[in-house]
Motif scaffolding. Structure first.
Motif, PDB file in Angstrom:
ATOM      1  N   LYS A 105       0.830  -1.216   0.000  1.00 39.59           N
ATOM      2  CA  LYS A 105       0.000   0.000   0.000  1.00 39.59           C
ATOM      3  C   LYS A 105       0.859   1.259   0.000  1.00 39.59           C
ATOM      4  CE  LYS A 105      -2.081  -1.109   3.767  1.00 39.59           C
ATOM      5  NZ  LYS A 105      -1.402  -2.399   3.966  1.00 39.59           N
ATOM      6  N   SER A 106       1.809   1.318   0.916  1.00 38.38           N
ATOM      7  CA  SER A 106       2.649   2.516   1.010  1.00 38.38           C
ATOM      8  C   SER A 106       3.523   2.680  -0.225  1.00 38.38           C
ATOM      9  CB  SER A 106       3.520   2.459   2.269  1.00 38.38           C
ATOM     10  OG  SER A 106       2.711   2.503   3.437  1.00 38.38           O
TER      11      SER A 106
ATOM     12  N   ALA B 130       1.293   4.162  -2.781  1.00 39.39           N
ATOM     13  CA  ALA B 130       1.037   5.568  -2.461  1.00 39.39           C
ATOM     14  C   ALA B 130       2.234   6.435  -2.843  1.00 39.39           C
ATOM     15  CB  ALA B 130       0.724   5.718  -0.967  1.00 39.39           C
ATOM     16  N   ARG B 131       3.438   5.938  -2.562  1.00 39.32           N
ATOM     17  CA  ARG B 131       4.636   6.702  -2.931  1.00 39.32           C
ATOM     18  C   ARG B 131       4.787   6.791  -4.445  1.00 39.32           C
ATOM     19  NH1 ARG B 131       6.732   3.997   1.717  1.00 39.32           N
ATOM     20  NH2 ARG B 131       7.501   2.286   0.415  1.00 39.32           N
TER      21      ARG B 131
ATOM     22  N   LEU C   4       2.308   6.819  -6.616  1.00 43.62           N
ATOM     23  CA  LEU C   4       1.324   7.808  -7.067  1.00 43.62           C
ATOM     24  C   LEU C   4       1.824   9.217  -6.784  1.00 43.62           C
ATOM     25  CD1 LEU C   4      -2.002   6.126  -5.873  1.00 43.62           C
ATOM     26  CD2 LEU C   4      -0.911   5.991  -8.112  1.00 43.62           C
ATOM     27  N   LYS C   5       2.403   9.402  -5.610  1.00 38.55           N
ATOM     28  CA  LYS C   5       2.927  10.715  -5.252  1.00 38.55           C
ATOM     29  C   LYS C   5       4.078  11.106  -6.179  1.00 38.55           C
ATOM     30  CE  LYS C   5       3.068  14.236  -2.359  1.00 38.55           C
ATOM     31  NZ  LYS C   5       1.968  15.190  -2.242  1.00 38.55           N
TER      32      LYS C   5
ATOM     33  N   ILE D 235      -1.749  15.142  -5.502  1.00 35.47           N
ATOM     34  CA  ILE D 235      -1.909  13.863  -4.807  1.00 35.47           C
ATOM     35  C   ILE D 235      -1.391  14.045  -3.392  1.00 35.47           C
ATOM     36  CG2 ILE D 235      -1.256  11.437  -4.710  1.00 35.47           C
ATOM     37  CD1 ILE D 235      -1.006  11.495  -7.745  1.00 35.47           C
TER      38      ILE D 235
ATOM     39  N   HIS E  73      -0.925  12.236   0.370  1.00 36.97           N
ATOM     40  CA  HIS E  73      -0.793  10.930   1.016  1.00 36.97           C
ATOM     41  C   HIS E  73      -1.066  11.049   2.518  1.00 36.97           C
ATOM     42  CE1 HIS E  73       2.026   7.315   2.097  1.00 36.97           C
ATOM     43  NE2 HIS E  73       0.739   6.995   2.190  1.00 36.97           N
TER      44      HIS E  73
ATOM     45  N   SER F 181      -0.986   8.797   5.544  1.00 38.02           N
ATOM     46  CA  SER F 181      -0.550   7.492   6.039  1.00 38.02           C
ATOM     47  C   SER F 181      -0.837   7.385   7.536  1.00 38.02           C
ATOM     48  CB  SER F 181       0.949   7.300   5.783  1.00 38.02           C
ATOM     49  OG  SER F 181       1.427   6.140   6.434  1.00 38.02           O
TER      50      SER F 181
ATOM     51  N   GLN G  76       3.926  18.089   2.869  1.00 34.43           N
ATOM     52  CA  GLN G  76       3.468  17.790   1.517  1.00 34.43           C
ATOM     53  C   GLN G  76       3.006  19.039   0.776  1.00 34.43           C
ATOM     54  OE1 GLN G  76       1.401  14.080   0.709  1.00 34.43           O
ATOM     55  NE2 GLN G  76       1.372  13.647   2.892  1.00 34.43           N
TER      56      GLN G  76
ATOM     57  N   VAL H  89      -5.056  10.161  -0.771  1.00 34.55           N
ATOM     58  CA  VAL H  89      -4.786   8.727  -0.708  1.00 34.55           C
ATOM     59  C   VAL H  89      -4.714   8.313   0.760  1.00 34.55           C
ATOM     60  CG1 VAL H  89      -3.229   6.862  -1.373  1.00 34.55           C
ATOM     61  CG2 VAL H  89      -3.540   8.828  -2.893  1.00 34.55           C
TER      62      VAL H  89
ATOM     63  N   ASP I  32      -4.032   5.708   3.446  1.00 35.94           N
ATOM     64  CA  ASP I  32      -3.162   4.529   3.472  1.00 35.94           C
ATOM     65  C   ASP I  32      -3.239   3.841   4.837  1.00 35.94           C
ATOM     66  OD1 ASP I  32      -1.101   2.708   3.433  1.00 35.94           O
ATOM     67  OD2 ASP I  32       0.491   4.164   3.086  1.00 35.94           O
TER      68      ASP I  32
END
Length: 394
Positions: A39-40, A43-44, A46-47, A96, A98, A100, A169, A185, A187
């Protein structure tokens, strides 16, 4: 719902998405899956697929005029590059963001709460995180800045961590009128459907996009990947237990999960990016709508609650404890009666804790839906047998 990455996911009007005053500008994307499923990493990815575009003003830095927006990157291999028609929204500059849970919940606190027999504390913390995300959504939809917002939770440490994550971010300030599409996102493992439903309710409240990506991974691969972690390593028994409890997206039973993707994540690479773009566009073209009296939503919430194993076990154990205490009779002293009641209460908490941690594993073919209302159902009898076996030793 799309399973894999070879199908399109349009629903309703397939025309290119444009950013209008009344169209969604935020999409909440919930990731779910076992620890170690990727998952992470996704996510990274996508980022990282977003790159700075200095032609747009910065949405949120502490210096008002410092540029730092995001532009989706589409430099994929030709075999995985989707047709332009399928990913029209990536022609708009998209942010995007994230969120988490690992960054919001300290590892020692997470371990402490998992081992605790007080479920309400764990549930309360998760609800506070949803409240923080809601505050972020409000900022994205307005000209307000997160740092100027009133704290949405009474947890100073959590709000401080959340604000720091936002700041790092470059999303701490927003200009509502010029806000570009933003994907949040989320996570976390999200193994219970009820956990994900909280974010659907949030999206529906503001009529913004909602979608899910479930990363399917067998527990053996998850444990292998988890063993290579240098921090936040999850005990294997927790992964095994979570695998038995995992509730994958199922739009046939829960229509609110219609914008969902299930991916086999033996590898996480750029070939998944076009799936992400398609999914987000589909969700933002078809956001959930808020109705005056959401009867269907209330029924869904009741069903989710009824299907929750721990909730049903708790209701069953309450009935069993109450019945046992009543059966002690008048020939038992008040002191002994109180001692027995305390023993039963402790036993109830112990059984619930073992169910949560996986020390007690309920066979997966036993349904828990409305089990506390049916004394002849298998789950009721399973919990009753466990309770009686232990109370007979009193």
């Amino acid at each position: 719902m799309l399973k894999g990455d070879n199908s399109t996911m349009y629903k309703g009007d397939n025309s290119p998405m444009s950013i209008r005053d009344n169209s969604p500008r935020v999409c909440i994307l919930v990731l779910s899956g076992l620890p170690g499923c990727g998952k992470s990493s996704l996510a990274r990815l996508l980022k990282a697929s977003s790159v700075p575009d200095t032609s747009h003003p910065c949405p949120n830095t502490h210096q008002e005029d410092t540029p730092s927006p995001w532009q989706p990157h589409t430099n994929l291999h030709p075999s995985t590059q989707p047709p332009e028609r399928e990913v029209t929204h990536d022609q708009q500059s998209t942010r995007i963001f994230h969120v988490s849970y690992d960054e919001l919940i300290p590892e020692d606190l997470e371990v402490q709460m998992i081992q605790s027999d007080v479920d309400s504390e764990w549930k309360s913390l998760r609800e506070k995180i949803v409240n923080c995300v809601e505050c972020l959504v409000e900022c994205l939809l307005s000209s307000n800045r997160l740092r100027d917002q009133e704290k949405p939770v009474d947890d100073e440490a959590l709000w401080s961590r959340f604000s720091q994550v936002v700041q790092t971010q470059d999303c701490s300030d927003f200009r509502g009128e010029n806000s570009r599409p933003c994907v949040l996102v989320i996570d976390d493992n999200m193994y219970y459907r009820s956990m994900r439903h909280k974010y659907f309710q949030l999206a529906r409240k503001y009529e913004q996009g909602f979608c899910q990506i479930h990363l399917q991974c067998n527990k053996e691969l998850a444990m292998t990947r988890n063993s290579t972690r240098t921090e936040r390593r999850v005990p294997n028994d927790v992964i095994i237990t979570m695998a038995t409890k995992m509730e994958m997206p199922n739009p046939q039973e829960c229509p609110w999960e219609q914008h969902s993707v299930i991916l086999d994540t033996s590898t996480i690479n750029q070939s998944l990016l076009h799936v992400f773009h398609q999914l987000v566009q589909s969700a933002m073209l078809d956001p959930p709508r808020l109705v005056l009296e959401d009867v269907e939503g209330k029924e869904e919430s009741r069903h989710i609650c009824s299907a929750n194993q721990l909730h049903q076990a708790d209701q069953i154990l309450r009935r069993l404890v109450s019945s046992r205490i009543k059966c002690t009779g008048t020939d038992v002293s008040q002191q002994e009666r109180s001692r027995f009641a305390k023993f039963c209460s402790t036993l109830k908490s112990q059984i619930l804790r073992e169910l949560r941690t996986g020390s007690i594993l309920v066979p997966t073919d036993i349904s828990t839906v409305d089990a506390s209302k049916m004394e002849d159902c298998r789950f009721y009898k399973y919990i009753e047998a466990t309770f009686i076996a232990r109370i007979n030793g009193y």
